[in-house]
Design a protein around this motif. Structure first.
Motif: not given
Lengths: 96, 477
Positions: A58, A60, A74-79, B250, B252, B263-268
């Motif tokens: 996904d 965002f 936002f995707v995966g563990e990145r922004s 994360q 989001v 669903t989780n997204s983005g950096p921690f």
């Protein structure tokens, strides 16, 4: 506190107030789709900053400042910080 | 838990709630330091049907600053994964769990440990064991977890890089009279003198017989020093480390409607942190607690005013009229508390021979638990040991790191009440009442272990509360 309608919220965002709308899309297709419809030249992302939007993950998008076109993706563990006024406006219009 | 539910946001997110940090030279392995990072507070032992767990979507970290910069030089990261053997049953255990690989254990957690040092991240592997590593099950009772000591013992791993590690449920190690202290600052032993007086009584450990989830790691001291060498003594410029823990989520989180999933997204992003006990609990004001949890310690100069002029210092004379006249008259910034919590205590303050917590090269304001790794640990009940740590002339105790036995509530109450002001201001005389300041609870309900992981096996659900029988096995032939 009076209830703010979505239309009021978007109008406020479009005249420069900071907007914090979040749009979630499945898969990485939205960016290429928006580019096709807008026709402009968004700020190109350096290859090193391209989100690793793998198949099925996904994506965002958060419109931070619609007037300035500041979008956070936002995707995966990145922004990724992305600037595109036209894209920001398109996202807000899509959210109506 | 000295930092349990201490901020509005994290009180609603127990899985990411950093509750206690302990850091001490291992008494039974004095070439190592043990760091205990606790999360998930106030666990009732009878926690079924969904027993307590770490969060699969939480990044748990233990940070070590070994240069005095206020930023971590070494970070240990822990990530957990839950697996379900039989999703078609509601049971956590479908029969007695007799080993960490028992098929009767239906819902289990495993984890990985990653060491981050500079730009290098290394997945640490166990010596001859499984990877990922296994948590033990929660302690349920004599049928589900019949030999719990064996299960928890099997969940201790030696890593090939030299550390020893454990992650799982333990008995709560903190002890505190929560019910009284947060009833308008009443200390039961001093109740007759409170502005709303009551009867004097011993303190009650309100969190006795509770469990917690613990990440415990034991690290060779030579791996923690900035020069990667063994220490020469307490004055060795590499002797002091600063320790703090965090939990991050994360950026989001999106609920997937109609699916029961998200669903989780983005950096921690950091949502909880903890170094010294009780800082965000009773020093940081309400409107900054969530913000404090989001900030790295290196930014803590923005909170210095709360430490220099703690609200609790003004409350004590108001709550106990006439008992703290000297404290009430003292208006200087609390340099002693800044040293204890934010910069480390220079050797010139503690004594002529060595320092407790100062870093060579400067005093960055960064709230951490500072440990001088070259000070020899004192054993529980041994000569020179005091649960009051520095205030009891026991330099191996808090605020030199924190041992599981240290009565940090009483230590900090005494410190705020003025006991430590003379360390930095020789013109101040503590009020006589300081000697009487105590929460009235001096030890934990569960006996600590003398070896790793030091916190006791968790209380079993079947026999808690304590009035329930430990077993109802039919012994009739």
């Amino acid at each position: 506190m009076p209830e703010v309608t979505r239309r009021q919220f978007i109008r406020n965002a479009s005249i420069g107030a900071a907007a914090a709308g979040v749009l979630a899309v499945g898969g990485p297709g939205i960016l290429s789709a928006v580019e096709a419809t807008v026709g402009g030249s968004p700020t190109a992302l350096p290859a090193s900053q391209e989100p690793d939007a793998q198949e099925g993950s996904d994506v965002f998008a958060r419109v931070i400042d619609a007037k300035a076109g500041h979008i956070k993706i936002f995707v995966g563990e990145r922004s990724v910080d992305y600037t595109d006024q036209a894209l920001a406006q398109t996202l807000l219009q899509a959210a109506r | 838990m000295s930092s349990h539910r201490e901020a509005p946001a994290i009180s609603k997110d127990p899985v990411a709630d950093s509750t206690d940090v302990y850091a001490f030279v291992s008494p039974d392995a004095q070439s190592t330091v043990t760091i205990i990072a606790n999360y998930v507070p106030l666990q009732e032992p009878a926690g079924g049907p969904n027993f307590f767990e770490f969060g699969d979507d939480v990044l748990y970290e233990i940070h070590i600053d070994n240069t005095g910069s206020g930023t971590p030089a070494i970070t240990y990261q822990f990530r957990f994964t839950t697996t379900i053997t039989d999703p078609g049953t509601f049971l956590y255990a479908t029969g007695p769990i007799t080993s960490l690989t028992d098929p009767n254990w239906n819902r289990r957690q495993t984890y990985t440990v990653t060491k981050v040092q500079g730009e290098v991240s290394t997945l640490l592997t166990p010596m001859g064991g499984p990877n990922p590593l296994s948590c033990p099950p929660c302690n349920i009772g004599p049928r589900s977890t019949p030999n719990y000591a064996s299960l928890s013992g099997d969940a201790i791993y030696r890593l090939s890089s030299g550390e020893m590690v454990f992650a799982g449920q333990r008995a709560e190690g903190f002890f505190v009279d929560l019910g009284s202290i947060f009833d308008l600052g009443d200390l039961r032993p001093l109740s007759p003198d409170q502005v709303i007086p009551g009867l004097a009584a011993a303190g009650i450990d309100t969190i006795a017989d509770k469990n917690v989830h613990s990440i415990t790691i034991q690290v060779p001291i030579s791996s923690l020093t900035s020069n990667q060498q063994t220490l020469t003594g307490p004055n060795d410029p590499h002797a002091v480390i600063g320790v703090y823990t965090t939990a991050s989520r994360q950026t989001v989180t999106a609920i997937n409607p109609g699916t029961g999933t998200h669903t989780n997204s983005g950096p921690f992003t950091q949502v909880s942190r903890l170094g010294s006990p009780l800082v965000n609990e009773v020093v940081v004001p309400m409107n900054l607690k969530d913000f404090w949890n989001s900030q790295p310690p290196v930014n803590d100069s923005q909170f210095a005013a709360a430490v220099q002029h703690p609200e609790l210092q003004n409350l004590l004379p108001a709550l106990y009229p006439g008992a703290f006249p000297n404290l009430h008259a003292y208006t200087k910034p609390r340099a002693d508390l800044v040293a204890i919590f934010a910069t480390g205590i220079p050797g010139s303050v503690i004594g002529p021979s060595f320092g407790v917590g100062t870093f060579q090269g400067g005093n960055v304001i960064a709230e951490m638990l500072r440990l001088n790794m070259a000070i020899t640990p004192t054993g529980p009940g041994g000569a020179g040991t005091s649960t009051l740590g520095l205030l009891g002339n026991d330099l191996a105790g808090f605020p030199n790191g924190r041992r599981v036995t240290d009565d940090v509530v009483t230590i900090e109450l005494k410190a705020v009440a003025g006991a430590t002001i003379p360390l930095v201001d020789h013109t101040f005389t503590p009020d006589a009442a300081v000697a009487a300041v105590s929460q009235g609870v001096t030890s934990n309900s569960a006996a600590y272990q003398s070896s790793f992981p030091y916190l006791a096996d968790p209380y079993p659900g079947f026999s808690n509360p304590a009035t329930t029988p430990s077993s109802n096995h039919n012994t009739s032939p």
